[in-house]
Design a protein around this motif. Sequence first.
Motif, PDB file in Angstrom:
ATOM      1  N   SER A 291       0.820  -1.209   0.000  1.00  0.00           N
ATOM      2  CA  SER A 291       0.000   0.000   0.000  1.00  0.00           C
ATOM      3  C   SER A 291       0.853   1.257   0.000  1.00  0.00           C
ATOM      4  O   SER A 291       0.373   2.340  -0.299  1.00  0.00           O
ATOM      5  N   HIS A 292       2.141   1.130   0.376  1.00  0.00           N
ATOM      6  CA  HIS A 292       3.060   2.260   0.393  1.00  0.00           C
ATOM      7  C   HIS A 292       4.395   1.830  -0.203  1.00  0.00           C
ATOM      8  O   HIS A 292       4.788   0.675  -0.095  1.00  0.00           O
ATOM      9  N   VAL A 293       5.100   2.773  -0.779  1.00  0.00           N
ATOM     10  CA  VAL A 293       6.402   2.482  -1.346  1.00  0.00           C
ATOM     11  C   VAL A 293       7.412   2.194  -0.238  1.00  0.00           C
ATOM     12  O   VAL A 293       8.241   1.312  -0.348  1.00  0.00           O
ATOM     13  N   PHE A 294       7.303   2.964   0.852  1.00  0.00           N
ATOM     14  CA  PHE A 294       8.202   2.784   1.987  1.00  0.00           C
ATOM     15  C   PHE A 294       7.479   2.040   3.093  1.00  0.00           C
ATOM     16  O   PHE A 294       6.268   2.158   3.239  1.00  0.00           O
ATOM     17  N   PRO A 295       8.215   1.293   3.922  1.00  0.00           N
ATOM     18  CA  PRO A 295       7.561   0.595   5.030  1.00  0.00           C
ATOM     19  C   PRO A 295       6.911   1.592   5.995  1.00  0.00           C
ATOM     20  O   PRO A 295       7.498   2.614   6.313  1.00  0.00           O
ATOM     21  N   VAL A 296       5.706   1.275   6.407  1.00  0.00           N
ATOM     22  CA  VAL A 296       4.980   2.133   7.335  1.00  0.00           C
ATOM     23  C   VAL A 296       4.839   1.383   8.647  1.00  0.00           C
ATOM     24  O   VAL A 296       4.467   0.212   8.666  1.00  0.00           O
ATOM     25  N   LYS A 297       5.172   2.055   9.732  1.00  0.00           N
ATOM     26  CA  LYS A 297       5.017   1.422  11.030  1.00  0.00           C
ATOM     27  C   LYS A 297       4.278   2.372  11.948  1.00  0.00           C
ATOM     28  O   LYS A 297       4.193   3.569  11.688  1.00  0.00           O
ATOM     29  N   ASN A 298       3.753   1.841  13.021  1.00  0.00           N
ATOM     30  CA  ASN A 298       3.030   2.646  13.990  1.00  0.00           C
ATOM     31  C   ASN A 298       3.998   3.625  14.639  1.00  0.00           C
ATOM     32  O   ASN A 298       5.015   3.235  15.201  1.00  0.00           O
ATOM     33  N   VAL A 299       3.668   4.910  14.560  1.00  0.00           N
ATOM     34  CA  VAL A 299       4.568   5.928  15.095  1.00  0.00           C
ATOM     35  C   VAL A 299       4.073   6.503  16.419  1.00  0.00           C
ATOM     36  O   VAL A 299       4.629   7.468  16.911  1.00  0.00           O
ATOM     37  N   PHE A 300       3.036   5.912  16.978  1.00  0.00           N
ATOM     38  CA  PHE A 300       2.518   6.410  18.239  1.00  0.00           C
ATOM     39  C   PHE A 300       3.477   6.080  19.375  1.00  0.00           C
ATOM     40  O   PHE A 300       4.169   5.077  19.368  1.00  0.00           O
TER      41      PHE A 300
END
Length: 97
Positions: free
Chosen positions: A55-64
């Motif tokens: 869904s994204h080019v870069f890895p997305v992680k929870n930033v909370f």
Amino acid sequence: MANIISDETIEYVGILAKLELNEEEKEHAKKDMGSMLDYIDKLNELDVTGVEPMSHVFPVKNVFREDVVTNGDGHEEVLANAPEEKEQSFKVPKTVD
């Protein structure tokens, strides 16, 4: 693969998008939509065997993170600069009638 977009399709899309298009705009929209569909057809020709969907080019992680107070509220130091104070807040002149 020239995609042919009908006048009815443009009318329908115009209704969905709440657009009022004149004849020139409709013709332009037909060409644009056809170009978009041609591009999608071209993308569908690509061999994506072994390519994982994303869904994204870069890895997305929870930033909370947990909120941690590190410096306190400092209201006493801030209010020390107030010309006037009322109920632990700055008191200012009324500006609206």
